[in-house]
Motif scaffolding. Sequence first.
Motif, PDB file in Angstrom:
ATOM      1  N   VAL A 129       0.834  -1.198   0.000  1.00 51.14           N
ATOM      2  CA  VAL A 129       0.000   0.000   0.000  1.00 51.14           C
ATOM      3  C   VAL A 129       0.871   1.252   0.000  1.00 51.14           C
ATOM      4  N   THR A 130       1.994   1.198   0.710  1.00 52.43           N
ATOM      5  CA  THR A 130       2.914   2.328   0.685  1.00 52.43           C
ATOM      6  C   THR A 130       3.406   2.566  -0.733  1.00 52.43           C
ATOM      7  N   ARG A 131       3.732   1.491  -1.443  1.00 53.95           N
ATOM      8  CA  ARG A 131       4.146   1.627  -2.833  1.00 53.95           C
ATOM      9  C   ARG A 131       3.028   2.238  -3.676  1.00 53.95           C
ATOM     10  N   ALA A 132       1.802   1.809  -3.424  1.00 63.23           N
ATOM     11  CA  ALA A 132       0.673   2.340  -4.186  1.00 63.23           C
ATOM     12  C   ALA A 132       0.486   3.832  -3.923  1.00 63.23           C
ATOM     13  N   LEU A 133       0.646   4.256  -2.666  1.00 62.81           N
ATOM     14  CA  LEU A 133       0.523   5.678  -2.355  1.00 62.81           C
ATOM     15  C   LEU A 133       1.658   6.462  -3.001  1.00 62.81           C
ATOM     16  N   THR A 134       2.855   5.875  -3.035  1.00 58.41           N
ATOM     17  CA  THR A 134       3.992   6.511  -3.706  1.00 58.41           C
ATOM     18  C   THR A 134       3.687   6.705  -5.186  1.00 58.41           C
ATOM     19  N   ALA A 135       3.124   5.686  -5.823  1.00 56.20           N
ATOM     20  CA  ALA A 135       2.757   5.797  -7.237  1.00 56.20           C
ATOM     21  C   ALA A 135       1.688   6.865  -7.431  1.00 56.20           C
ATOM     22  N   THR A 136       0.757   6.956  -6.480  1.00 59.69           N
ATOM     23  CA  THR A 136      -0.288   7.971  -6.557  1.00 59.69           C
ATOM     24  C   THR A 136       0.313   9.367  -6.475  1.00 59.69           C
ATOM     25  N   ALA A 137       1.280   9.565  -5.574  1.00 58.40           N
ATOM     26  CA  ALA A 137       1.947  10.867  -5.460  1.00 58.40           C
ATOM     27  C   ALA A 137       2.704  11.201  -6.739  1.00 58.40           C
ATOM     28  N   ARG A 138       3.371  10.192  -7.323  1.00 59.77           N
ATOM     29  CA  ARG A 138       4.126  10.421  -8.567  1.00 59.77           C
ATOM     30  C   ARG A 138       3.184  10.807  -9.698  1.00 59.77           C
ATOM     31  N   THR A 139       2.035  10.134  -9.792  1.00 56.56           N
ATOM     32  CA  THR A 139       1.056  10.455 -10.836  1.00 56.56           C
ATOM     33  C   THR A 139       0.514  11.861 -10.643  1.00 56.56           C
ATOM     34  N   ALA A 140       0.237  12.229  -9.401  1.00 54.88           N
ATOM     35  CA  ALA A 140      -0.263  13.574  -9.125  1.00 54.88           C
ATOM     36  C   ALA A 140       0.757  14.633  -9.505  1.00 54.88           C
ATOM     37  N   ALA A 141       2.032  14.315  -9.319  1.00 57.90           N
ATOM     38  CA  ALA A 141       3.083  15.290  -9.604  1.00 57.90           C
ATOM     39  C   ALA A 141       3.330  15.453 -11.102  1.00 57.90           C
ATOM     40  N   HIS A 142       3.193  14.359 -11.878  1.00 58.62           N
ATOM     41  CA  HIS A 142       3.613  14.400 -13.278  1.00 58.62           C
ATOM     42  C   HIS A 142       2.495  14.108 -14.279  1.00 58.62           C
ATOM     43  N   THR A 164      -0.982   8.298   6.522  1.00 61.75           N
ATOM     44  CA  THR A 164       0.250   7.913   5.851  1.00 61.75           C
ATOM     45  C   THR A 164       0.544   8.968   4.797  1.00 61.75           C
ATOM     46  N   VAL A 165       1.783   9.477   4.802  1.00 56.10           N
ATOM     47  CA  VAL A 165       2.132  10.635   3.978  1.00 56.10           C
ATOM     48  C   VAL A 165       3.379  10.302   3.162  1.00 56.10           C
ATOM     49  N   VAL A 166       3.287  10.510   1.841  1.00 54.07           N
ATOM     50  CA  VAL A 166       4.398  10.249   0.930  1.00 54.07           C
ATOM     51  C   VAL A 166       4.661  11.507   0.111  1.00 54.07           C
ATOM     52  N   ARG A 167       5.945  11.846  -0.019  1.00 52.74           N
ATOM     53  CA  ARG A 167       6.345  12.994  -0.839  1.00 52.74           C
ATOM     54  C   ARG A 167       6.999  12.519  -2.119  1.00 52.74           C
ATOM     55  N   HIS A 168       6.638  13.158  -3.236  1.00 50.99           N
ATOM     56  CA  HIS A 168       7.360  12.968  -4.491  1.00 50.99           C
ATOM     57  C   HIS A 168       7.634  14.362  -5.064  1.00 50.99           C
ATOM     58  N   GLY A 169       8.878  14.801  -4.959  1.00 51.34           N
ATOM     59  CA  GLY A 169       9.219  16.139  -5.413  1.00 51.34           C
ATOM     60  C   GLY A 169       8.467  17.193  -4.624  1.00 51.34           C
ATOM     61  N   ALA A 170       7.726  18.037  -5.342  1.00 51.33           N
ATOM     62  CA  ALA A 170       6.987  19.121  -4.699  1.00 51.33           C
ATOM     63  C   ALA A 170       5.568  18.720  -4.318  1.00 51.33           C
ATOM     64  N   THR A 171       5.212  17.446  -4.523  1.00 54.29           N
ATOM     65  CA  THR A 171       3.853  16.975  -4.262  1.00 54.29           C
ATOM     66  C   THR A 171       3.840  15.990  -3.102  1.00 54.29           C
ATOM     67  N   VAL A 172       2.843  16.135  -2.243  1.00 57.46           N
ATOM     68  CA  VAL A 172       2.658  15.246  -1.098  1.00 57.46           C
ATOM     69  C   VAL A 172       1.285  14.599  -1.200  1.00 57.46           C
ATOM     70  N   ALA A 173       1.235  13.286  -1.046  1.00 57.60           N
ATOM     71  CA  ALA A 173      -0.036  12.555  -0.997  1.00 57.60           C
ATOM     72  C   ALA A 173      -0.243  12.036   0.410  1.00 57.60           C
ATOM     73  N   LYS A 174      -1.444  12.243   0.922  1.00 58.34           N
ATOM     74  CA  LYS A 174      -1.771  11.783   2.276  1.00 58.34           C
ATOM     75  C   LYS A 174      -2.959  10.842   2.230  1.00 58.34           C
ATOM     76  N   ALA A 175      -2.782   9.628   2.751  1.00 55.84           N
ATOM     77  CA  ALA A 175      -3.882   8.687   2.934  1.00 55.84           C
ATOM     78  C   ALA A 175      -4.408   8.869   4.349  1.00 55.84           C
ATOM     79  N   HIS A 176      -5.632   9.334   4.471  1.00 57.56           N
ATOM     80  CA  HIS A 176      -6.231   9.597   5.766  1.00 57.56           C
ATOM     81  C   HIS A 176      -6.751   8.298   6.384  1.00 57.56           C
ATOM     82  N   ALA A 177      -7.273   8.397   7.581  1.00 57.51           N
ATOM     83  CA  ALA A 177      -7.783   7.221   8.283  1.00 57.51           C
ATOM     84  C   ALA A 177      -8.916   6.577   7.485  1.00 57.51           C
TER      85      ALA A 177
END
Length: 318
Positions: A5-18, A40-53
């Motif tokens: 799931v952490t990997r999936a959130l990382t991919a989500t942040a990357r997609t949001a950024a690019h 759970t919070v993941v940063r990719h460059g200037a974009t941050v994705a947060k998975a809430h409760a």
Amino acid sequence: MSTSVTRALTATARTAAHGPYAECACPARPTVLADRDDGTVVRHGATVAKAHARDADRPRLATRLAVAAHPALSDVLLAPLNLPATELDGRPVTFWPYGTPLDPDAPQSAPWEEVGALLARLHATPVEALPGPLPAMRGPHKAALAVSRMRRARPPEPVAAVVERAWSALPPWARAESAPPGPAHLCHGDLHLGQLVRHPGAHGRWLLIDVDDLGLGNPAWDLARPAAWFAAGLLAPEEWLRFIGAYAAAAGPAVPSETDPWPVLDVPARALTVQTAALAVAKATVARRDLDEIELALLDACDRMAAVPPELPAEAAK
């Protein structure tokens, strides 16, 4: 959170950024900034994705996001990115610009004056101009959750008893059992130094992040964690005075401007002390380790509080 799931959130942040079809050629490496069930919070460059409760109230979260994006709070709260809401493993995901946090290894650089002024502006914001209906601030609810977490961990009885005595001495509103006293103001709900970032869009000024607990409530709650640290001997008197002085100078409505603020702050500070001690005891119990020096100081503060009931203003005793 699981690795997948952490990997999936990382991919989500990357997609949001690019964008969904762009190749990621930027040198930035994804970074996990936090990994908890409630955020759970993941940063990719200037974009941050947060998975809430997982059990986050979606309509209330949407209102909190709209408040954070409101122009009236552009110099107080970091605004979310204007990207479509999404879900990941049953958890709502939001997107934010990355802001530079306070250096955790340099607590002496904490901008106490700026924190006090930020809270004063937040609390003084006219709520009728904001998107609504505004939910209640979740501070007392989080304190109650912390005590419940300690109970589930089953710590040694003498340790648990100290926290329980301090908890039971609080008035019902501070245990999330009734409405808070006094007029309601817009509150952050979980103020600590980790909720501060600098962002270029704010011309380098500090802003508050994390709106999960934002809402209407007693503004003294937002001052309570620094007050609790001060009362427990974990915050130097000069730093406390810088913080509360800046809040009062900015006409913050939580405390009187010309008299002792402590009668207003006493109950929220006690509640935050219990909350922090309960979480410390729960974590130490699960990890099967002894309490460290700071955690023992919090437990000692609970013991002292239980021996001296709070002096309650008439409206705060409810």
